[in-house]
Design a protein around this motif. Structure first.
Motif, PDB file in Angstrom:
ATOM      1  N   SER A 184     -10.512   7.629  42.883  1.00 41.95           N
ATOM      2  CA  SER A 184      -9.839   6.401  43.277  1.00 41.95           C
ATOM      3  C   SER A 184      -8.373   6.617  43.585  1.00 41.95           C
ATOM      4  CB  SER A 184      -9.985   5.350  42.183  1.00 41.95           C
ATOM      5  OG  SER A 184      -9.451   5.853  40.986  1.00 41.95           O
ATOM      6  N   PRO A 188     -11.252   2.249  47.259  1.00 39.79           N
ATOM      7  CA  PRO A 188     -12.607   2.428  47.807  1.00 39.79           C
ATOM      8  C   PRO A 188     -12.797   1.819  49.192  1.00 39.79           C
ATOM      9  CG  PRO A 188     -12.728   1.820  45.501  1.00 39.79           C
ATOM     10  CD  PRO A 188     -11.283   1.745  45.878  1.00 39.79           C
ATOM     11  N   ALA A 189     -12.213   0.670  49.427  1.00 41.30           N
ATOM     12  CA  ALA A 189     -12.397   0.046  50.746  1.00 41.30           C
ATOM     13  C   ALA A 189     -11.797   0.909  51.852  1.00 41.30           C
ATOM     14  CB  ALA A 189     -11.761  -1.344  50.756  1.00 41.30           C
ATOM     15  N   TYR A 219     -16.693   7.126  35.964  1.00 44.85           N
ATOM     16  CA  TYR A 219     -16.173   6.023  36.778  1.00 44.85           C
ATOM     17  C   TYR A 219     -16.090   6.440  38.247  1.00 44.85           C
ATOM     18  CZ  TYR A 219     -12.888   2.277  38.168  1.00 44.85           C
ATOM     19  OH  TYR A 219     -12.286   1.215  38.777  1.00 44.85           O
ATOM     20  N   ARG A 220     -15.567   7.618  38.448  1.00 42.88           N
ATOM     21  CA  ARG A 220     -15.366   8.057  39.829  1.00 42.88           C
ATOM     22  C   ARG A 220     -16.693   8.333  40.528  1.00 42.88           C
ATOM     23  NH1 ARG A 220      -9.614  11.277  40.188  1.00 42.88           N
ATOM     24  NH2 ARG A 220      -8.487   9.349  40.306  1.00 42.88           N
ATOM     25  N   GLU A 222     -19.486   6.829  39.841  1.00 43.68           N
ATOM     26  CA  GLU A 222     -20.072   5.504  40.088  1.00 43.68           C
ATOM     27  C   GLU A 222     -19.433   4.863  41.321  1.00 43.68           C
ATOM     28  OE1 GLU A 222     -20.241   3.116  36.545  1.00 43.68           O
ATOM     29  OE2 GLU A 222     -20.753   1.321  37.699  1.00 43.68           O
ATOM     30  N   GLN A 223     -18.161   5.107  41.459  1.00 44.99           N
ATOM     31  CA  GLN A 223     -17.449   4.589  42.628  1.00 44.99           C
ATOM     32  C   GLN A 223     -18.028   5.199  43.917  1.00 44.99           C
ATOM     33  OE1 GLN A 223     -13.175   5.598  43.037  1.00 44.99           O
ATOM     34  NE2 GLN A 223     -12.854   3.481  42.420  1.00 44.99           N
ATOM     35  N   ASP A 226     -21.454   3.674  44.649  1.00 48.43           N
ATOM     36  CA  ASP A 226     -21.285   2.322  45.174  1.00 48.43           C
ATOM     37  C   ASP A 226     -20.858   2.349  46.645  1.00 48.43           C
ATOM     38  OD1 ASP A 226     -21.555  -0.214  43.731  1.00 48.43           O
ATOM     39  OD2 ASP A 226     -19.598  -0.654  44.632  1.00 48.43           O
TER      40      ASP A 226
ATOM     41  N   PHE B  19      -8.757  -5.071  57.681  1.00 45.92           N
ATOM     42  CA  PHE B  19      -9.679  -6.051  57.121  1.00 45.92           C
ATOM     43  C   PHE B  19      -9.229  -7.443  57.530  1.00 45.92           C
ATOM     44  CE2 PHE B  19      -9.187  -2.580  54.064  1.00 45.92           C
ATOM     45  CZ  PHE B  19     -10.491  -2.118  53.997  1.00 45.92           C
ATOM     46  N   PRO B 211      -9.410  -6.988  48.077  1.00 48.01           N
ATOM     47  CA  PRO B 211     -10.704  -6.349  48.274  1.00 48.01           C
ATOM     48  C   PRO B 211     -10.605  -4.824  48.383  1.00 48.01           C
ATOM     49  CG  PRO B 211      -9.872  -7.043  50.376  1.00 48.01           C
ATOM     50  CD  PRO B 211      -8.810  -7.383  49.366  1.00 48.01           C
ATOM     51  N   PHE B 212      -9.466  -4.259  48.030  1.00 47.84           N
ATOM     52  CA  PHE B 212      -9.281  -2.821  48.243  1.00 47.84           C
ATOM     53  C   PHE B 212      -9.972  -1.984  47.163  1.00 47.84           C
ATOM     54  CE2 PHE B 212      -5.732  -5.060  50.182  1.00 47.84           C
ATOM     55  CZ  PHE B 212      -5.934  -4.680  51.496  1.00 47.84           C
ATOM     56  N   MET B 217     -15.966  -2.647  38.954  1.00 47.47           N
ATOM     57  CA  MET B 217     -15.576  -1.484  38.159  1.00 47.47           C
ATOM     58  C   MET B 217     -14.208  -1.669  37.514  1.00 47.47           C
ATOM     59  SD  MET B 217     -17.164   1.587  40.451  1.00 47.47           S
ATOM     60  CE  MET B 217     -16.724   2.821  39.257  1.00 47.47           C
TER      61      MET B 217
END
Lengths: 250, 249
Positions: A184, A188-189, A219-220, A222-223, A226, B19, B211-212, B217
């Protein structure tokens, strides 16, 4: 799906982390769904790199092939190329990690030529910490990729939080440059945008394990799950492990 | 535990280069994650140039969904006196805090053009969310210096120095400035636990940076902190509510 973590560290005395026994490291990998991890030192960036390479080698021996070591060197040491050669040819390391910020060396420093030339000669990649100026911006690192078209250069954090757009530019500019999406460091986006922009062939994944506790690794991963589940299976395979296999020549 | 109230201290809304985030999307995200309320911020373009458009939009969303949204106003300090007037107008229009993003708005945090904005915040004891972790422009110790100059304002250290200022600068800068609060987005439990050990948990605010970042999580992460149920409740909800109740405008 098989997963190769392209960016992890075995901690030591730096940051007061303490050494992590290999079985514990493997246990964290198991819990996080990582089959194989490329491992670097942390201490070697601050203290004696040769001693750190030796320690890394000892720990990797206990891992039944699940840990793939990269060495580090002090690029200003005139004998650095010999240490690279020892690690790759004698110890079986598969690449080189340079952390320009912590090691206090710009990728454009003339001393980096020797490191790059040795990597080209031995056909191994160099992965760089990136995303943090003044010595670790993606285009600084990619400049080296431009100077050595046969050198495999990996941007270890894909530009990080704020320089991801520069990482995209670097990878588009230089065909021998790829990115490791390292957890991260980048939102993520934005990671999704980067994959769409560059294509799956240019991307590997990394957790930066060794920093933080076990939760950090899980965590990473899982990221990544996702994020990557929305891409075609063939692309997921590329990013989770196939690209790493090609880079590592394993 | 999983049904506790959550107040998200920072979500972005509006058009940007990459976005286009509308309120329906954000409300859906909040519902999916049991987020009761959020402080919403104007997006890039609205912060950089179209301040009035952005502030009006955010105020409209707050007005349309008063149970769900509170809003940040943002003005680009380079507009000078006009920026101050717009800020006063936006605060009068129902927005309750200020967002500053030196990267998008083009200044170093310590530059004098920013001073009038911080003076307004200081005068009204406002919350100011500052994006940090940006080399040269907005680093934790710069924010700490600003916080010392404007002790009546409350600063949220956006991203808490991520990255890589979270490694060293983050905690000392918060420690020396009691009017800085930290947001939880991006940093990991290990770092946040150290912050809590150092300064207590009263100055720790949950935010998702949606939303970033990944909202689900980011929430799960808080549940992995070494805090008891009350501490968790305060990070998710109590601390920001108390801050908002203390503001005077």
């Amino acid at each position: 799906m098989k997963a190769i973590d392209m960016h992890s560290h075995l901690p030591g005395k730096a940051f007061n982390y303490g050494r992590k026994p290999t079985p514990d490291f493997l246990y964290t990998m198991d819990k996080s769904g990582i089959d194989t991890a490329v491992v670097f030192t942390i201490d070697g960036f601050f203290y004696d790199p040769i001693q750190s390479n030796n320690l890394l080698n000892e720990q990797v021996k206990e891992a039944n092939g699940r840990l793939i070591p990269f060495c580090t060197v002090d690029p200003r040491n005139e004998m650095a190329h010999l240490e690279i050669r020892r690690c790759i040819c004698e110890l079986g390391f598969k690449g080189i990690k340079i952390h320009p910020w912590w090691q206090g060396v710009s990728p454009l420093d003339p001393c980096m030529k020797m490191v790059a030339e040795e990597a080209v000669r031995l056909k191994v990649p160099i992965i760089f910490h990136d995303g943090t100026p003044p010595f670790s911006s993606p285009l600084q690192i990619a400049y080296l990729a431009g100077e050595y078209p046969d050198l495999k250069v990996i941007l270890g954090h894909g530009g990080g939080m704020d320089l991801w757009i520069e990482a995209v530019a670097a990878v588009k500019r230089y065909p021998n440059c790829t990115i490791c999406l390292c957890g991260s460091a980048t939102p993520p986006a934005i990671l999704r945008l980067m994959i769409e922009e560059l294509g799956a062939d240019k991307v590997t994944i990394g957790t930066d394990a060794g920093f933080g506790d076990d939760y950090y690794v899980k965590y990473r991963m899982e990221q990544f799950h996702d994020l990557l589940k929305d891409f075609p299976l063939i692309d997921q395979e590329r990013m989770y492990w196939q690209n790493a296999v090609e880079l590592l020549n394993i | 535990m999983n049904n506790q109230n959550i107040f998200d201290a920072h979500i972005t809304l509006g058009p940007s280069q990459y976005f286009d985030i509308n309120p329906d999307t954000v409300l859906q995200l909040m519902d999916q994650n049991n987020i009761e309320k959020a402080l919403i911020s104007p997006s890039d373009q609205w912060m950089a140039v179209d301040n009035t458009i952005g502030n009006r939009k955010i105020a409209k969303y707050v007005n349309d969904w008063p149970e769900r949204f509170l809003g940040y106003a943002s003005v680009n300090p380079w507009y000078g006196e006009k920026a101050c007037l717009e800020l006063e107008r936006a605060l009068g229009d129902g927005l309750c805090a200020i967002k500053v993003n030196p990267l998008r708005q083009g200044f170093i945090l310590l530059e004098k053009i920013c001073a009038p904005i911080f003076e307004i915040a200081n005068q009204y004891k406002l919350i100011v969310y500052v994006v940090t972790g940006i080399g040269v422009l907005s680093m934790p110790l710069q924010l700490s210096e600003i916080a010392r100059r404007y002790p009546e304002a409350i600063f949220i250290m956006g991203r808490s120095g991520w990255s890589d200022f979270h490694l060293m600068d983050f905690i000392p800068s918060v420690q020396q400035s009691p009017n800085i609060y930290v947001e939880t987005a991006y940093n990991f439990p290990e770092t946040l636990n150290t912050v809590i050990q150092t300064i207590g948990l009263d100055r720790v605010l949950f935010s998702s940076d949606a939303p970033f970042s990944n909202t689900r999580m980011e929430i799960e992460k808080i549940r992995n902190l070494n805090v008891d149920a009350l501490g968790s409740r305060n990070i998710f909800y109590g601390n920001i509510i108390q801050l908002l109740n203390e503001k005077k405008i």
